[in-house]
Motif scaffolding. Structure first.
Motif, PDB file in Angstrom:
ATOM      1  N   PHE A 178       0.706  -1.110   0.016  1.00 56.28           N
ATOM      2  CA  PHE A 178      -0.043  -0.029  -0.077  1.00 56.28           C
ATOM      3  C   PHE A 178       0.970   1.236   0.077  1.00 56.28           C
ATOM      4  CE2 PHE A 178      -2.492  -3.298   2.326  1.00 56.28           C
ATOM      5  CZ  PHE A 178      -3.635  -3.643   1.429  1.00 56.28           C
ATOM      6  N   GLY A 179       2.102   1.114  -0.567  1.00 54.91           N
ATOM      7  CA  GLY A 179       2.921   2.207  -0.437  1.00 54.91           C
ATOM      8  C   GLY A 179       3.792   2.685   0.603  1.00 54.91           C
ATOM      9  N   PHE A 180       3.546   1.752   1.733  1.00 57.21           N
ATOM     10  CA  PHE A 180       4.606   1.966   3.064  1.00 57.21           C
ATOM     11  C   PHE A 180       5.828   1.256   2.820  1.00 57.21           C
ATOM     12  CE2 PHE A 180       0.078   1.980   4.609  1.00 57.21           C
ATOM     13  CZ  PHE A 180       0.075   3.426   5.038  1.00 57.21           C
ATOM     14  N   ASP A 181       6.692   2.175   2.533  1.00 54.23           N
ATOM     15  CA  ASP A 181       8.161   1.735   2.335  1.00 54.23           C
ATOM     16  C   ASP A 181       8.798   1.017   3.145  1.00 54.23           C
ATOM     17  OD1 ASP A 181       7.677   3.280  -0.122  1.00 54.23           O
ATOM     18  OD2 ASP A 181       9.281   4.850   0.273  1.00 54.23           O
ATOM     19  N   HIS A 182       9.523  -0.111   2.745  1.00 53.79           N
ATOM     20  CA  HIS A 182      10.534  -0.902   3.725  1.00 53.79           C
ATOM     21  C   HIS A 182       9.954  -1.494   4.732  1.00 53.79           C
ATOM     22  CE1 HIS A 182      13.099   1.140   0.994  1.00 53.79           C
ATOM     23  NE2 HIS A 182      14.141   0.159   1.167  1.00 53.79           N
ATOM     24  N   SER A 183       8.545  -2.125   4.456  1.00 55.19           N
ATOM     25  CA  SER A 183       7.721  -2.808   5.411  1.00 55.19           C
ATOM     26  C   SER A 183       8.355  -4.084   5.331  1.00 55.19           C
ATOM     27  CB  SER A 183       6.231  -2.718   5.210  1.00 55.19           C
ATOM     28  OG  SER A 183       5.931  -1.535   5.289  1.00 55.19           O
ATOM     29  N   VAL A 184       8.357  -4.666   6.687  1.00 56.04           N
ATOM     30  CA  VAL A 184       8.993  -6.079   6.906  1.00 56.04           C
ATOM     31  C   VAL A 184       7.887  -6.979   7.701  1.00 56.04           C
ATOM     32  CG1 VAL A 184      10.966  -7.480   7.705  1.00 56.04           C
ATOM     33  CG2 VAL A 184      11.561  -5.017   7.308  1.00 56.04           C
ATOM     34  N   THR A 185       7.794  -8.204   6.847  1.00 57.71           N
ATOM     35  CA  THR A 185       6.892  -8.989   7.441  1.00 57.71           C
ATOM     36  C   THR A 185       7.663 -10.309   7.260  1.00 57.71           C
ATOM     37  OG1 THR A 185       5.876  -9.435   5.370  1.00 57.71           O
ATOM     38  CG2 THR A 185       4.842  -8.023   6.872  1.00 57.71           C
ATOM     39  N   ALA A 186       7.190 -11.496   8.156  1.00 60.41           N
ATOM     40  CA  ALA A 186       7.748 -12.649   8.085  1.00 60.41           C
ATOM     41  C   ALA A 186       7.078 -13.849   8.463  1.00 60.41           C
ATOM     42  CB  ALA A 186       8.870 -12.632   9.504  1.00 60.41           C
ATOM     43  N   GLY A 187       7.612 -15.185   8.296  1.00 59.37           N
ATOM     44  CA  GLY A 187       6.651 -16.270   8.369  1.00 59.37           C
ATOM     45  C   GLY A 187       7.479 -17.536   7.949  1.00 59.37           C
ATOM     46  N   ILE A 188       6.891 -18.369   7.574  1.00 57.17           N
ATOM     47  CA  ILE A 188       7.676 -19.885   7.065  1.00 57.17           C
ATOM     48  C   ILE A 188       7.202 -20.331   5.787  1.00 57.17           C
ATOM     49  CG2 ILE A 188       7.753 -20.662   9.587  1.00 57.17           C
ATOM     50  CD1 ILE A 188       5.474 -22.658   8.648  1.00 57.17           C
ATOM     51  N   ILE A 189       7.730 -21.093   5.244  1.00 55.57           N
ATOM     52  CA  ILE A 189       7.830 -21.660   4.004  1.00 55.57           C
ATOM     53  C   ILE A 189       6.579 -22.644   4.185  1.00 55.57           C
ATOM     54  CG2 ILE A 189       8.528 -23.018   1.915  1.00 55.57           C
ATOM     55  CD1 ILE A 189      11.175 -21.766   2.242  1.00 55.57           C
ATOM     56  N   SER A 190       5.464 -22.395   3.286  1.00 53.13           N
ATOM     57  CA  SER A 190       4.305 -23.553   3.613  1.00 53.13           C
ATOM     58  C   SER A 190       4.518 -24.521   2.704  1.00 53.13           C
ATOM     59  CB  SER A 190       3.108 -22.584   3.614  1.00 53.13           C
ATOM     60  OG  SER A 190       2.745 -21.416   4.313  1.00 53.13           O
ATOM     61  N   ALA A 191       5.025 -24.561   1.449  1.00 56.92           N
ATOM     62  CA  ALA A 191       4.929 -25.366   0.521  1.00 56.92           C
ATOM     63  C   ALA A 191       5.927 -25.041  -0.613  1.00 56.92           C
ATOM     64  CB  ALA A 191       3.696 -25.927  -0.133  1.00 56.92           C
ATOM     65  N   ILE A 192       6.442 -25.794  -1.386  1.00 60.44           N
ATOM     66  CA  ILE A 192       7.419 -25.566  -2.546  1.00 60.44           C
ATOM     67  C   ILE A 192       6.690 -26.283  -3.756  1.00 60.44           C
ATOM     68  CG2 ILE A 192       9.177 -25.056  -1.240  1.00 60.44           C
ATOM     69  CD1 ILE A 192      10.299 -28.048  -1.793  1.00 60.44           C
ATOM     70  N   ASN A 193       7.273 -25.753  -4.808  1.00 57.40           N
ATOM     71  CA  ASN A 193       6.629 -26.372  -6.029  1.00 57.40           C
ATOM     72  C   ASN A 193       5.405 -26.372  -6.435  1.00 57.40           C
ATOM     73  OD1 ASN A 193       9.295 -27.069  -7.043  1.00 57.40           O
ATOM     74  ND2 ASN A 193       9.243 -28.895  -5.787  1.00 57.40           N
ATOM     75  N   ARG A 194       4.491 -25.192  -5.829  1.00 52.88           N
ATOM     76  CA  ARG A 194       3.112 -25.236  -5.908  1.00 52.88           C
ATOM     77  C   ARG A 194       2.978 -24.865  -7.673  1.00 52.88           C
ATOM     78  NH1 ARG A 194       0.547 -27.870  -2.494  1.00 52.88           N
ATOM     79  NH2 ARG A 194       0.093 -26.774  -0.619  1.00 52.88           N
ATOM     80  N   THR A 195       1.655 -25.438  -8.097  1.00 46.22           N
ATOM     81  CA  THR A 195       1.234 -24.934  -9.499  1.00 46.22           C
ATOM     82  C   THR A 195      -0.055 -23.884  -9.347  1.00 46.22           C
ATOM     83  OG1 THR A 195       2.375 -26.969 -10.466  1.00 46.22           O
ATOM     84  CG2 THR A 195       0.655 -25.828 -11.763  1.00 46.22           C
ATOM     85  N   LEU A 196       0.161 -22.861 -10.205  1.00 47.86           N
ATOM     86  CA  LEU A 196      -1.166 -22.072 -10.016  1.00 47.86           C
ATOM     87  C   LEU A 196      -1.676 -21.755 -11.452  1.00 47.86           C
ATOM     88  CD1 LEU A 196       0.158 -19.052  -7.985  1.00 47.86           C
ATOM     89  CD2 LEU A 196      -0.977 -20.946  -6.994  1.00 47.86           C
ATOM     90  N   PRO A 197      -2.828 -21.658 -11.509  1.00 44.01           N
ATOM     91  CA  PRO A 197      -3.446 -21.710 -12.878  1.00 44.01           C
ATOM     92  C   PRO A 197      -2.901 -20.651 -13.860  1.00 44.01           C
ATOM     93  CG  PRO A 197      -5.227 -21.836 -10.963  1.00 44.01           C
ATOM     94  CD  PRO A 197      -3.911 -21.570 -10.328  1.00 44.01           C
TER      95      PRO A 197
END
Length: 473
Positions: A178-197
């Motif tokens: 939303f234009g708020f420069d250099h905002s930091v968020t964190a979490g974990i990897i939930s899955a890899i090799n995901r295919t999206l439409p």
């Protein structure tokens, strides 16, 4: 010790234990402060401007549109328009995104959709400098774009290896939601090799890192402060973050970026086949122990696969020794092969494994994506359908050498349960070409009961397989 004293002592022990436990837990949680301090200078904010011609009136702006008839009905020729009656005022529409520096000489990576259709691109650096950027190149299929600003000695980010990622790893994102420069968020990897439409060429990294509009194009970091992905998409029903974020692996992105920088465009391998997933029933029908691979539903007669012997009904199990676990893996594996290179395909054909050497082609620029005489109810009643023969003209029209058209389907029959529809053309049954309704009857009579067999169909201009299972009589 008195009872009250003993109780107080127990409570003190419990409280001290909880404090120690919380302190230990806090020590085990990652600390992102050092990562942010080192990486933030290399993250940029991107704004774009798109200029359109339009009308500006007391009743609103009509950018590039005709003036609504309802206004002309009331005002007639007196409707207030700019002098000359044409599109007078220009409108500037801005969008915001993120990016990061990949080369100290001014090269910046972001998402293709961030800069799509932009007439002007501005990059704001961490030191608050605003620089005009030129688009080096963009690839819509992977949603990667490279920009160039006139600057040197820019702070760059270290790149990691996205092939080594593990589910559960801690990751962090820096961007401009939303234009708020250099905002930091964190979490974990939930899955890899995901295919999206509509994203066949990207094995996405799924995370639970909070990503919102404006984060697109920004970096995703591992705990070593290395970029392992580009934040690209979110799954949402509300328009905001809902716990599902997707990033393009940095290995994929850098391969695209290198091509954009050196050639200005991207080349990717092409086989010229139509594929579909291998379901449990299809796997059984082809004599497989479990579902795996990519089933070749159709082959372009002028494509590289056809030239080197790939056939409809083949199941691709590996490319250059790399397993094709799901059908979605095949476009990625072939797409990253340079055109005119040779690949080794391991395929399952009629129950036997074969190795085919195929010279991959270059992805075509513009690749998209009855009158026959009735033979009556040619197939047995237990199949539950009627068919018609195809004329030679129809076979030429559809580009097939064999087949019969389904003229009617019993909704309670096994054919309908298998997914066969009225209007389908049955090309083969159990990998035997169907030349006529009479032959289809003979093939069906010889089919084993309670065992799935593959049926190849031609429907709506494309080829596909279904698994047909006949119940015991």
């Amino acid at each position: 010790m008195k009872p009250m004293t003993r109780t107080l002592s127990m409570w003190m022990t419990l409280v001290v234990g909880m404090v120690v436990a919380q302190s230990s837990l806090a020590r085990d949680l990652p600390d992102f402060t050092e990562l942010v301090e080192e990486a933030a200078p290399g993250v940029v904010n991107i704004s774009t401007t798109r200029v359109t011609e339009g009308y500006s009136t007391p009743f609103g702006d009509f950018g590039g549109q005709e003036i609504p008839d309802i206004f002309r009905h009331f005002f007639g020729d007196r409707f207030p328009v700019p002098p000359g009656g044409g599109g007078g005022r220009t409108e500037e529409r801005q969008s915001l995104g993120s990016g990061f520096v990949i080369d100290a000489d001014g090269y910046i990576m972001t998402n293709a959709h961030v800069v799509e259709g932009a007439d002007e691109i501005m990059v704001r650096l961490n030191d608050r400098r605003d620089l005009k950027a030129e688009l080096v190149g963009a690839d819509e299929k992977t949603d990667v774009a490279v920009l160039k600003v006139d600057a040197s000695d820019l702070p760059t980010l270290s790149l990691g290896d996205s092939d080594d990622l593990k589910v559960g790893e801690w990751v962090a994102a820096i961007g401009s939601p939303f234009g708020f420069d250099h905002s930091v968020t964190a979490g974990i990897i939930s899955a890899i090799n995901r295919t999206l439409p509509r994203d066949a060429y990207v094995p996405f990294i799924q995370t639970d890192v909070a990503i919102n509009p404006g984060n697109s194009g920004g970096p995703l970091f591992n705990l070593d402060g290395e970029v392992i992905g580009i934040n690209s998409q979110i799954f949402t029903r509300s328009g905001g973050f809902m716990g599902l974020s997707f990033a393009i692996p940095i290995n994929v992105a850098m391969d695209i970026a290198d091509q954009l920088r050196s050639e200005g465009h991207v080349t990717r391998g092409w086989l010229g086949v139509m594929i579909q997933p291998v379901s449990k029933d299809l796997a059984e029908s082809f004599g497989m122990d479990r579902p795996e691979g990519a089933l070749i539903a159709d082959v372009d007669p002028d494509g590289p696969a056809a030239r080197d012997g790939v056939q409809a009904g083949d199941i691709v199990l590996a490319v250059n020794g790399e397993t094709v676990e799901r059908s979605s893996n095949l476009p990625r594996l072939i797409g990253r092969v340079a055109p005119d290179s040779e690949v080794e395909l391991t395929v399952l054909r009629a129950g036997d494994r074969k190795t085919l050497e195929v010279t991959v082609g270059d992805w075509p620029e513009e690749l998209a994506g009855g009158s026959g005489q009735s033979s009556g109810s040619a197939s047995p009643a237990r199949l539950g359908l009627a068919v018609q023969s195809l004329s030679d003209a129809e076979r030429d029209k559809y580009g097939i050498d064999a087949g019969v058209r389904v003229s009617d389907v019993d909704p309670r029959g096994v054919a309908a349960a298998s997914g066969i529809r009225r209007g389908d053309i049955i090309v083969s049954v159990n990998q035997v070409a169907v030349e006529s309704g009479r032959q289809l009857s003979q093939l069906v009579r010889e089919l084993p009961a309670d065992q799935a067999v593959p049926v190849r169909l031609y429907r709506d201009g494309r080829s596909l397989f279904v698994a047909l299972r006949l119940a015991d009589d």
